[in-house]
Design a protein around this motif. Structure first.
Motif, PDB file in Angstrom:
ATOM      1  N   GLU A 724      40.063  41.576  68.900  1.00  0.00           N
ATOM      2  CA  GLU A 724      39.130  40.518  68.512  1.00  0.00           C
ATOM      3  C   GLU A 724      39.747  39.141  68.816  1.00  0.00           C
ATOM      4  N   ILE A 725      41.060  39.045  68.634  1.00  0.00           N
ATOM      5  CA  ILE A 725      41.744  37.765  68.838  1.00  0.00           C
ATOM      6  C   ILE A 725      42.001  37.513  70.327  1.00  0.00           C
ATOM      7  N   TRP A 726      42.521  38.510  71.014  1.00  0.00           N
ATOM      8  CA  TRP A 726      42.875  38.314  72.433  1.00  0.00           C
ATOM      9  C   TRP A 726      42.305  39.475  73.254  1.00  0.00           C
ATOM     10  N   HIS A 727      41.212  39.230  73.955  1.00  0.00           N
ATOM     11  CA  HIS A 727      40.568  40.270  74.768  1.00  0.00           C
ATOM     12  C   HIS A 727      40.227  39.742  76.151  1.00  0.00           C
ATOM     13  N   TYR A 728      40.164  38.428  76.276  1.00  0.00           N
ATOM     14  CA  TYR A 728      39.702  37.810  77.521  1.00  0.00           C
ATOM     15  C   TYR A 728      40.851  36.990  78.082  1.00  0.00           C
ATOM     16  N   PRO A 730      41.436  34.952  81.253  1.00  0.00           N
ATOM     17  CA  PRO A 730      41.234  34.283  82.541  1.00  0.00           C
ATOM     18  C   PRO A 730      42.561  33.771  83.084  1.00  0.00           C
ATOM     19  N   GLU A 745      36.112  25.375  85.050  1.00  0.00           N
ATOM     20  CA  GLU A 745      36.382  26.386  84.027  1.00  0.00           C
ATOM     21  C   GLU A 745      35.421  27.571  84.193  1.00  0.00           C
ATOM     22  N   HIS A 781      40.917  29.604  84.142  1.00  0.00           N
ATOM     23  CA  HIS A 781      40.991  28.729  82.984  1.00  0.00           C
ATOM     24  C   HIS A 781      41.814  27.513  83.392  1.00  0.00           C
ATOM     25  N   TRP A 834      31.912  42.010  69.405  1.00  0.00           N
ATOM     26  CA  TRP A 834      31.099  40.860  69.784  1.00  0.00           C
ATOM     27  C   TRP A 834      31.466  40.271  71.140  1.00  0.00           C
TER      28      TRP A 834
ATOM     29  N   GLU B  44      44.309  22.634  71.634  1.00  0.00           N
ATOM     30  CA  GLU B  44      45.214  21.863  72.504  1.00  0.00           C
ATOM     31  C   GLU B  44      44.696  20.460  72.706  1.00  0.00           C
ATOM     32  N   PRO B 215      34.011  32.875  66.026  1.00  0.00           N
ATOM     33  CA  PRO B 215      35.012  33.738  66.673  1.00  0.00           C
ATOM     34  C   PRO B 215      35.292  33.386  68.129  1.00  0.00           C
ATOM     35  N   THR B 216      34.318  32.798  68.827  1.00  0.00           N
ATOM     36  CA  THR B 216      34.572  32.536  70.245  1.00  0.00           C
ATOM     37  C   THR B 216      35.667  31.488  70.440  1.00  0.00           C
ATOM     38  N   LEU B 218      38.456  31.743  69.291  1.00  0.00           N
ATOM     39  CA  LEU B 218      39.712  32.480  69.468  1.00  0.00           C
ATOM     40  C   LEU B 218      40.064  32.566  70.946  1.00  0.00           C
ATOM     41  N   GLU B 219      39.068  32.457  71.819  1.00  0.00           N
ATOM     42  CA  GLU B 219      39.295  32.642  73.257  1.00  0.00           C
ATOM     43  C   GLU B 219      39.932  31.385  73.857  1.00  0.00           C
ATOM     44  N   VAL B 220      40.864  31.616  74.763  1.00  0.00           N
ATOM     45  CA  VAL B 220      41.720  30.556  75.291  1.00  0.00           C
ATOM     46  C   VAL B 220      40.939  29.407  75.931  1.00  0.00           C
ATOM     47  N   TRP B 221      39.815  29.708  76.546  1.00  0.00           N
ATOM     48  CA  TRP B 221      39.079  28.656  77.266  1.00  0.00           C
ATOM     49  C   TRP B 221      38.474  27.634  76.311  1.00  0.00           C
ATOM     50  N   TRP B 223      40.214  26.491  73.559  1.00  0.00           N
ATOM     51  CA  TRP B 223      41.265  25.817  72.795  1.00  0.00           C
ATOM     52  C   TRP B 223      41.237  24.310  72.978  1.00  0.00           C
ATOM     53  N   GLN B 224      41.019  23.894  74.222  1.00  0.00           N
ATOM     54  CA  GLN B 224      41.056  22.462  74.475  1.00  0.00           C
ATOM     55  C   GLN B 224      39.786  21.789  73.946  1.00  0.00           C
TER      56      GLN B 224
END
Lengths: 875, 228
Positions: A724-728, A730, A745, A781, A834, B44, B215-216, B218-221, B223-224
């Protein structure tokens, strides 16, 4: 040291109230959980050890009515002190993964076609044993390969392979930590392959490519202690990394550098320290195999200006940091991990970084670079029992397990190359058994070459997988034996002791194995007995519990008379509280610092004789030896007998390591011809082929990977709270570099990697002709958190097997053995992933290893993960 | 001694964004995917090479008797317990979507959510349902924090862990900077019981933007984006 009131203190005070101060973890003395659960009588706390990464933290598992419901840290584990990380918390997800394999399976379609039938254990083990018996009777034991990843099987794997008679007991160390380990033990001695430095008391941490706040073997312990040093001592943390890791983000200074140049920076810092007279002359002359004069000559050309040209880190910064580091001595630490050493020049990087600690004389000092002590090292007093008899080394030889190209590799640690070797028909394989390994996903070129080798029944005629999950490699097996998860089985384990508190630990089942799953130790035991032919006599115990009883037989009783295995089962760990007085009463009150400087008590000098060793650089050293014993008993310095660096033949810190040169003289190509290489007794540096050209070419980048805090390489993606935390994942690219390529992006690109354009030296089997390794389609990214010449794709993602959580296929695909699983459904996995594409999310990401070239360090065999030359094309 | 008031403090100098607290909470309370009682935010700001990444765990503000959710709740489904903790009434949970939505909307922090399976309101209650908070047992997020970034206790008691920690650091100089213990968004609701050390304007912006439980992020894109 700051102390807050936490669960550990709570447990301790509760124990004190019951009058059982010395047994705070006696399960009976534990308070029940508070609130609503307090009324529940079916709750137990079972101590064990985590294995959701390699660090092996002591844990306490709350088990309610036969179900594990919560994992906490074991307060008795001196490294852990009662905490666990996100992975430890989420280990419940792997135990209750609805897509687990829970009964033996046999392939019915073509290999890799995902068609399985359920078979009995008797049929499965009967078929495997039958094939192994036929092989043994034909005298072809070496054609049996036992291949394991981070197995934690201890001596049992060696016992199994030796008892059968195969030298092909292969592991994964060279795709992992080999350069760090080989670098350190070339300086400090066998078995000392990780430092456990005194981070809590340090003033300065010079970190080359370690991301200890997120991963790093033992990182959980370092994080705890380094943060204590940072907060309480205002210790400075300086990180060299190509990417802003969370460790770099928490650092006082982050210095982005060109990949593979860490060694040059470390050498240039050494140059500054030596040329400015900041070195510890007394330490170097007394305790190392070199001299200040020799070092000054060797480091003369490694100037900060030279390193700046290679690394992009300004010479002024290199000089300034070297001076700061030396000024903090002896309360300073220089260390590293994969970011710095997993390059094809990383062995000498490890030596150069570690040597900085010797130059400033901080080795063994409070706040400095420390001896790595493991509880089970016999010199610390806890002797685990090895059940006898133990088989001898097999007579058969293997050029896959021991490639002649890598004579200085740590024994059997060249692993990244083995599928390529088999593909090239270096040796024949008849039965391949994999345990705790997913090479088709994790190996360099794994999704291509490894997979291709497994799919070719001429190369691997019979493939057995021992696994709890349907991994990319297990999916290519002929028979799958369902292993227990670590919460369902036994191991003896521990990590290197920080704070000089040696201990040993027990991993034990907290619940019964699900369905028909079995502890791998039971599987190997039964196989040994079924194969017979003398193999069974090395497995004389009744079952794994009986084996563990024997292993822990030496654990002394507490004052209630509970000792041995029973004590381990109750506490999870045994701590050598009286260390180091247990070694000798004269050491009472000492902590463990500067062990090498401790004088030997008269009894330890008795029966020794002295021998003078003259090294090739002219340095002479007198060591003490014992008749008939390998190794040394001590070393004479300035007329007195000391422990010294007692695992080295000289008793000294071997900055000058002549065995490297000796090994180089023996290095051979497969055809027997002499192999070219750089074999230097002193730390050195060589550039990675093609890299300096990339620095000045706008079109080219270096592709690297990285790890994040919630995952291991391949074994956690099925854990829903982590994925859930790290799945994607790029591809990270520097914002300015991305703009130049007109990338936005989330744009899709094709990354192509290219083999090194030439081979400077080393293994001829490794292609280096500038040809294409492969293409990978990924989204990008754009970020400011990466060096402009580097692109990075994290590990962990892009699974194409490993169940629905890992692949984010919730509601779509399913496991092919659904009809034969004992695992219970999980509503989250059925309905609620999700991030799956079906729910409009970003999906499960990318697996970059298909374009990560097989690229061993020519000295050690370590896989150089971060040397890939890449180009990018917008889709 | 004044009335018990339990509070939590996050020392952001010590937080390295490891997600252990978030995961421990999921385990302790069986929180489904997509929703969180505690969320670690990673974000970030800055330009290469002066880029910063910061971490901030966010939870329900636990505003005691001032709690906007408590005030807006008319059906007794949310109560103030004997320790001053706002929690859902397990005896009288509300399953009325309209009522739940009204309560959630009244919360300026975004810390409450609808439990996707139980269909009732859910938010952080300092583990009051699973641990002996009154007797001094800290919540699951506190006990698992590896770098000792989270402190908990009765802030009215000067001997509690949180009070001692605040005394030690509030106003002191660390690495050349003066530290301040601040409350999350104290301007809007004075009785908030979530404290921070090292809270920057960038971090406050994350909370203002109500991004902390999405929750989205959490995704790296993202963060900024979170940091802007």
């Amino acid at each position: 040291m700051s102390r807050k009131f936490n669960r550990r203190d709570f447990l301790k005070s509760s124990a004190a109230m019951t009058g059982s101060l010395l047994f705070p973890l006696n399960a009976a003395a534990l308070p029940g959980p508070g609130g609503d659960e307090k009324r529940d009588t079916g709750v137990e706390h079972i101590p064990s050890m985590c294995l959701n990464c390699t660090t092996s933290c002591g844990i306490l598992v709350r088990v309610k009515n036969g179900r594990a419901v919560k994992i906490d840290g074991n307060p008795l584990d001196p490294n852990v002190r009662g905490t666990v990380c996100a992975k430890g918390q989420a280990a419940l997800n792997q135990l209750y993964d609805p897509d687990r394999i829970t009964c033996p399976l046999k392939r019915v379609g073509k290999r890799g076609e995902h068609k399985w039938k359920r078979i009995s254990w008797d049929e499965a083990l009967g078929e495997i044993a039958g094939r192994l018996i036929r092989l043994k009777e034909a005298g072809k034991e070496e054609e049996f390969v036992f291949h394991h990843g981070r197995s934690k099987l201890g001596s049992l794997k060696k016992r199994f392979c030796r008892a059968y008679g195969t030298p092909n007991d292969l592991n994964h160390t060279s795709i992992c930590s080999n350069n760090l380990r080989r670098g350190l033990n070339s300086l400090w001695g066998k078995g000392i392959d990780f430092d456990s430095s005194d981070f809590a008391n340090t003033k300065y941490i010079l970190n080359f490519g370690s991301n200890f706040f997120e991963c790093h073997q033992g990182g959980h312990y370092i994080s705890k202690r380094a943060m204590e040093g940072i907060i309480e001592n205002e210790a400075k943390l300086v990180t060299f990394d190509i990417r802003l890791s969370n460790t770099a983000a928490k650092s006082d200074e982050w210095h982005p550098l060109f990949p593979g140049s860490d060694g040059a920076i470390a050498l240039a810092m050494g140059n500054t320290i030596l040329s400015e007279g900041l070195h510890d002359e007394q330490f170097i002359e007394t305790w190392t195999t070199t001299t200040v004069e020799e070092l000054k000559a060797a480091y003369r050309d490694f100037t900060p200006e030279w390193a700046a040209k290679i690394s992009d880190v300004p010479a002024a910064d290199i000089r300034r940091l070297a001076k700061e580091f030396a000024a903090a001595a002896p309360r300073c630490i220089a260390f590293l991990n994969r970011g710095a050493h997993a390059h094809s020049n990383g062995f000498y990087t490890a030596r150069a970084v570690y040597t900085l600690n010797a130059l400033t004389g901080n080795i063994g000092m409070p706040g400095g670079f420390q001896y790595s002590i493991k509880g089970k090292h016999k010199e610390w007093g806890i002797r685990l029992n090895e059940p006898q008899p133990f088989p001898r080394k097999p007579k058969k030889k293997s050029k896959v397990a021991f490639p002649p190209e890598y004579p200085y590799s740590w024994v059997k640690k060249v692993g990244g190359n083995n599928f390529l070797y088999w593909k090239n028909a270096r040796e024949k394989v008849s039965v391949y058994m994999g345990y705790c390994i997913d090479a088709a996903y994790t190996w360099p070129e794994g999704p291509t070459i490894t997979k291709e080798v497994f799919l070719d029944e001429d190369i691997i005629p019979f493939h057995v997988a021992i696994d709890a999950f349907y991994s990319e490699q297990t999916a290519l097996a002929d028979i799958i034996l369902p292993d227990g998860t670590f919460l369902e089985k036994y191991d003896h384990d521990q990590w290197d002791a920080y704070d000089y508190v040696p201990y040993v630990g027990l991993r034990q089942p907290v619940v019964k194995p699900l369905g028909e799953a079995r502890d791998v130790r039971d599987i190997l035991h039964e196989l040994a007995h079924r194969i017979g032919h003398g193999m069974e006599k090395y497995f004389p115990w009744k079952d794994t519990e009986a084996y563990m009883k024997e292993v822990f037989a030496n654990i002394p009783p507490d004052e209630k008379g509970v000792g041995g295995f029973e004590r381990m089962k109750r506490d999870g760990v045994y701590v050598q509280e009286d260390f180091p007085a247990n070694i000798h009463p004269a050491y009472r009150g000492k902590k463990g610092y500067e062990f090498f400087k401790w004088e030997l008590p008269p009894e330890k000098i008795k029966d020794t004789f002295s021998e003078t060793i003259t090294l090739k650089n002219g340095k002479k050293v007198e060591v003490l030896k014992r008749k008939g014993k390998k190794g040394i008993a001590g070393v004479i310095r300035n007329g007195k007998a000391y422990h010294g660096f007692h695992r080295m033949k000289t008793g000294l810190f071997e900055i000058y390591q002549e065995d490297i040169v000796k090994a180089g003289e023996n290095a051979r190509n497969l055809d027997g011809s002499k192999l070219d290489g750089i074999y230097s007794a002193l730390p050195t540096y060589y550039p990675i082929p093609g890299h300096q050209e990339v620095r000045v070419d706008d079109e080219k980048f270096i592709l690297t990977t990285f790890k994040v805090n919630v995952h291991t390489q391949s074994r956690t993606a099925n854990q829903k709270w982590l994925s859930e935390i790290w799945h994607y994942n790029p591809m990270w690219i520097n914002r300015e570099a991305g703009k130049r390529l007109r990338l936005r992006e989330g744009d899709e690109v094709i990354v192509t990697t290219w083999r090194h354009p030439y081979r400077a030296f080393g293994d001829k089997a490794i292609p280096a002709d500038g040809s294409r390794v492969g293409d990978l389609r990924v989204r990008v990214h754009l970020t400011d958190a990466i060096h402009p010449k580097v692109i990075a794709i994290s590990n962990h993602c892009g699974h194409w097997e490993y169940g629905r959580t890992a692949t984010a296929m919730a509601g779509k695909g399913d496991i092919p053995y659904r009809n034969f699983t004992f695992a219970k459904p999980d509503r989250d996995v059925d309905e609620n992933i999700w991030w799956s594409e079906a729910k409009g999310g970003n999906g499960a990401g990318y697996a970059p290893n298909s374009i990560m070239q097989i690229n061993p360090d020519p000295v050690s065999g370590q896989q150089g993960w971060f040397d890939n030359i890449a180009t990018i094309r917008k889709v | 001694m004044s009335k018990k008031r339990f509070a939590i403090l996050f020392d952001l100098r010590r937080c390295n964004g490891c997600y252990a607290c978030q995961t421990a909470c999921k385990a302790e309370h069986g929180i489904p995917l997509g929703v969180f009682r505690i969320r670690v935010n990673t974000f970030e700001y800055g330009k290469y090479p002066d880029i910063k990444r910061a971490f901030i765990p966010t939870i329900c503000a636990q505003a005691g008797k001032d709690s906007p959710m408590l005030k807006s709740c008319r059906d007794g489904s949310i109560v103030l317990d004997e320790n001053g903790i706002v929690r859902k009434n397990r005896e009288r949970p509300s399953y009325n979507p309209g009522e739940i939505e009204k309560i959630i909307r009244s919360d300026p922090y975004g810390g409450a959510f609808v439990h996707p399976y139980e269909k009732s309101i859910d938010f952080c209650d300092f583990c009051a349902t699973t641990r002996n908070i009154g007797a001094g047992e800290p919540p699951a997020c506190v006990t698992t924090c590896n770098t000792e970034a989270i402190y908990f206790g009765n802030i009215s008691d000067p001997g509690s862990a949180i009070s001692r920690y605040i005394r030690k650091w509030d106003g002191s100089i660390w690495k050349g900077e003066r530290l301040h213990v601040v409350r999350m968004k104290a301007r809007e609701v004075p009785d908030v019981n979530v404290y921070y050390i090292g809270l920057t304007p960038e971090m406050e912006a994350v909370i203002e933007g109500h991004k902390q439980f999405d929750p989205t992020f959490l995704e790296v894109w993202r963060w900024q984006e979170a940091g802007r």
